[in-house]
Design a protein around this motif. Structure first.
Motif, PDB file in Angstrom:
ATOM      1  N   ARG A 236      -9.997  11.583  -6.228  1.00 27.91           N
ATOM      2  CA  ARG A 236      -9.989  10.119  -6.208  1.00 27.91           C
ATOM      3  C   ARG A 236      -9.216   9.509  -7.375  1.00 27.91           C
ATOM      4  NH1 ARG A 236      -9.795   9.592  -1.940  1.00 27.91           N
ATOM      5  NH2 ARG A 236     -10.768   7.567  -1.579  1.00 27.91           N
TER       6      ARG A 236
ATOM      7  N   ALA B 228      -3.712  11.086  -3.753  1.00 31.92           N
ATOM      8  CA  ALA B 228      -4.364  12.008  -2.821  1.00 31.92           C
ATOM      9  C   ALA B 228      -3.336  12.919  -2.150  1.00 31.92           C
ATOM     10  CB  ALA B 228      -5.155  11.226  -1.772  1.00 31.92           C
ATOM     11  N   LYS B 229      -2.269  12.328  -1.626  1.00 33.87           N
ATOM     12  CA  LYS B 229      -1.324  13.117  -0.826  1.00 33.87           C
ATOM     13  C   LYS B 229      -0.264  13.775  -1.705  1.00 33.87           C
ATOM     14  CE  LYS B 229      -3.572  10.787   2.115  1.00 33.87           C
ATOM     15  NZ  LYS B 229      -4.120  10.747   3.436  1.00 33.87           N
TER      16      LYS B 229
ATOM     17  N   SER C 236      -1.896   5.914  -4.520  1.00 35.04           N
ATOM     18  CA  SER C 236      -2.843   7.014  -4.364  1.00 35.04           C
ATOM     19  C   SER C 236      -2.170   8.314  -4.780  1.00 35.04           C
ATOM     20  CB  SER C 236      -3.249   7.124  -2.890  1.00 35.04           C
ATOM     21  OG  SER C 236      -3.941   8.334  -2.656  1.00 35.04           O
TER      22      SER C 236
ATOM     23  N   ALA D 108       0.565   4.939  -0.321  1.00 41.07           N
ATOM     24  CA  ALA D 108      -0.311   6.115  -0.369  1.00 41.07           C
ATOM     25  C   ALA D 108       0.475   7.421  -0.279  1.00 41.07           C
ATOM     26  CB  ALA D 108      -1.332   6.046   0.762  1.00 41.07           C
TER      27      ALA D 108
ATOM     28  N   ASP E 242       0.867  -1.180   0.000  1.00 41.70           N
ATOM     29  CA  ASP E 242       0.000   0.000   0.000  1.00 41.70           C
ATOM     30  C   ASP E 242       0.901   1.228   0.000  1.00 41.70           C
ATOM     31  OD1 ASP E 242      -1.901   1.923   0.304  1.00 41.70           O
ATOM     32  OD2 ASP E 242      -2.592   1.282   2.279  1.00 41.70           O
TER      33      ASP E 242
HETATM   34  N1  PLP Z   1      -3.584   3.652   2.664  1.00 45.60           N
HETATM   35  C1  PLP Z   1      -3.104   4.366   3.679  1.00 45.60           C
HETATM   36  C2  PLP Z   1      -2.085   3.762   4.568  1.00 45.60           C
HETATM   37  C3  PLP Z   1      -3.561   5.652   3.905  1.00 45.60           C
HETATM   38  O1  PLP Z   1      -3.063   6.362   4.921  1.00 45.60           O
HETATM   39  C4  PLP Z   1      -4.529   6.207   3.047  1.00 45.60           C
HETATM   40  C5  PLP Z   1      -5.069   7.544   3.298  1.00 45.60           C
HETATM   41  O2  PLP Z   1      -5.047   8.090   4.363  1.00 45.60           O
HETATM   42  C6  PLP Z   1      -4.986   5.417   1.978  1.00 45.60           C
HETATM   43  C7  PLP Z   1      -4.486   4.152   1.823  1.00 45.60           C
HETATM   44  C8  PLP Z   1      -5.988   5.819   0.944  1.00 45.60           C
HETATM   45  O3  PLP Z   1      -6.375   7.082   0.822  1.00 45.60           O
HETATM   46  P1  PLP Z   1      -7.173   7.580  -0.471  1.00 45.60           P
HETATM   47  O4  PLP Z   1      -8.278   6.593  -0.703  1.00 45.60           O
HETATM   48  O5  PLP Z   1      -7.658   8.910  -0.079  1.00 45.60           O
HETATM   49  O6  PLP Z   1      -6.198   7.581  -1.592  1.00 45.60           O
END
Ligand code: PLP
Length: 400
Positions: free
Chosen positions: A256, A247-248, A245, A214, A212
């Motif tokens: 998304r 997102a960050k 992701s 992110a 994962d």
């Molecule tokens: N995985 C981890 C460890 C995260 O901290 C996050 C977000 O906080 C995500 C996945 C997925 O976030 P998003 O669905 O907003 O991309």
């Protein structure tokens, strides 16, 4: 009618609950250290200038609003997986299956459903502790969730011995979830040497790695460094999949944009896996939204904009690092707090596991208007040059 009479009231989401409490607090000094979203030094949400630029350029192209293919925008998938796998990409691209996902959570949902349907073991091991939503996603898809040791409260660092021993005790061929970088919630990452040991154990046990990722780039400011584990695993013979992701690292939270990818043995196997991935996505949500992926794709495929973006990512990660340094310095040097706060600067990324206990967290909320999760996790992004001293003084008060 009475059909819903037995639906029980569920607990509120812990993170969103904190934001609610914060919003209700009328004090000017109030601080929200719960939410994992980046804030600038003025405490405001940050839209990256590279994202604004991409939006302007895309708008002028007057693109249509047709459906994307089931697995998303093809060039986005290539750009996203190239970013993740880096120099390993060329050697694996013919057996790599990818799908644009509804950010990181959506990638995890595809992964969970795919594994539940096709992987022999139905048990997934997650770190103790892990991101709260992991358990929800995997158990909803029908997997059994167990944990492996990860965080050592005594050192506020990694319990590598416990972790390797738990990975060794798990049945052969188990699914192991690994945070590729910037572990949430602890901020504790393995070193490169520790990753090498984790890989060896995974190989010995024939485990499946679910990575994962992110926070690529967001953790250290360096995309390659943050993808060390991803690239190490992809260049080994460990079966793996990856959830990305944007997102960050692009600040595209609500857009998304994310990517699911899985490594097959060869192109023929990849074709079969891709066909099943499409069937699964078609049933879940048919096809992904286009806007965020267009923005990410535009930035990644335009060299000048990409360079600008990389600089902005360094800027975000540097601000977080400087807040870690400031917090530790004020506590240790200015306030002469008797505890060590080295872990604040040892840990990395958005979060810090402070070691504060639930009672101390309660006092911070009630007396100091500072909101964080009960486990003592703080989002470093909620700190800035105007409030870090106030926060340090509050920690000093509750720990002295
Ligand atoms: N995985 C981890 C460890 C995260 O901290 C996050 C977000 O906080 C995500 C996945 C997925 O976030 P998003 O669905 O907003 O991309």
């Amino acid at each position: 009618f009475k059909v819903w009479a037995d639906v029980p009231m569920g607990p509120p989401d812990p993170i969103f609950g904190i934001t609610e409490a914060y919003k209700k607090d009328g004090d000017v000094k109030k601080m929200n250290l719960g939410a994992g979203t980046y804030r600038d030094d003025a405490g405001k949400p940050y839209v990256l200038p590279s994202v604004r630029q991409a939006e302007t350029e895309l708008l002028s192209q007057k693109l249509d609003k047709e459906y994307a293919p089931i697995t998303g925008i093809p060039s986005f998938r290539v750009q996203a997986t190239k970013l993740a796998y880096g120099d390993v990409y060329e050697s694996i691209k013919d057996r790599l299956v990818s799908a644009q996902s509804i950010s990181g959570t959506g990638a995890l949902c595809i992964a969970a459903n795919f594994l539940a349907s096709f992987y022999p073991s139905k048990t997934i091991y997650v770190s103790d502790p892990t991101w709260g939503n992991h358990k929800n996603v995997f158990s909803r898809a029908g997997l059994t969730v167990k944990s492996y040791k990860y965080y050592d409260p005594a050192t506020r660092g990694l319990d590598i011995k416990g972790m390797l021993s738990d990975l060794t005790s798990a049945p052969d061929g188990s699914i192991i979830l690994l945070h590729a970088c910037a572990h949430n919630p602890t901020g504790v990452d393995p070193t490169k040497a520790q990753w090498d040991d984790i890989l060896k154990t995974m190989q010995k046990k024939n485990h499946f790695a679910l990575l994962d990722m992110a926070y690529q780039g967001f953790a250290s400011g360096d995309f390659a460094r943050d993808a060390y584990a991803t690239r190490l695993f992809a260049s080994s013979n460990v079966p793996m999949l990856l959830c990305q992701s944007f997102a960050k690292n692009m600040g595209l939270y609500g857009e998304r944009a994310g990517c699911f990818s899985i490594l097959a043995n060869d192109a023929e196997e990849a074709a079969r896996i891709e066909s099943q991935t499409k069937i699964l996505i078609r049933a879940l949500y048919s096809n992904p939204p286009v806007n965020g992926a267009r923005i990410a794709n535009h930035i990644l495929s335009n060299p000048a904009l990409r360079e600008q973006w990389a600089g902005e990512v360094v800027g975000m990660s540097e601000r977080l690092k400087s807040m870690r340094k400031a917090l530790r310095n004020i506590l240790e040097k200015d306030l002469k707090n008797k505890h060590s706060w080295k872990h604040i600067t040892d840990q990395i990324g958005m979060f810090c596991y402070t070691g504060l206990n639930p009672q101390q967290v309660d006092v911070l909320a009630k007396q100091y208007h500072i909101y964080l999760t009960k486990n003592g996790r703080i989002s470093i992004s909620g700190l800035n040059t105007s409030n870090v001293r106030y926060f340090a003084e509050a920690i000093n008060a509750v720990t002295s």
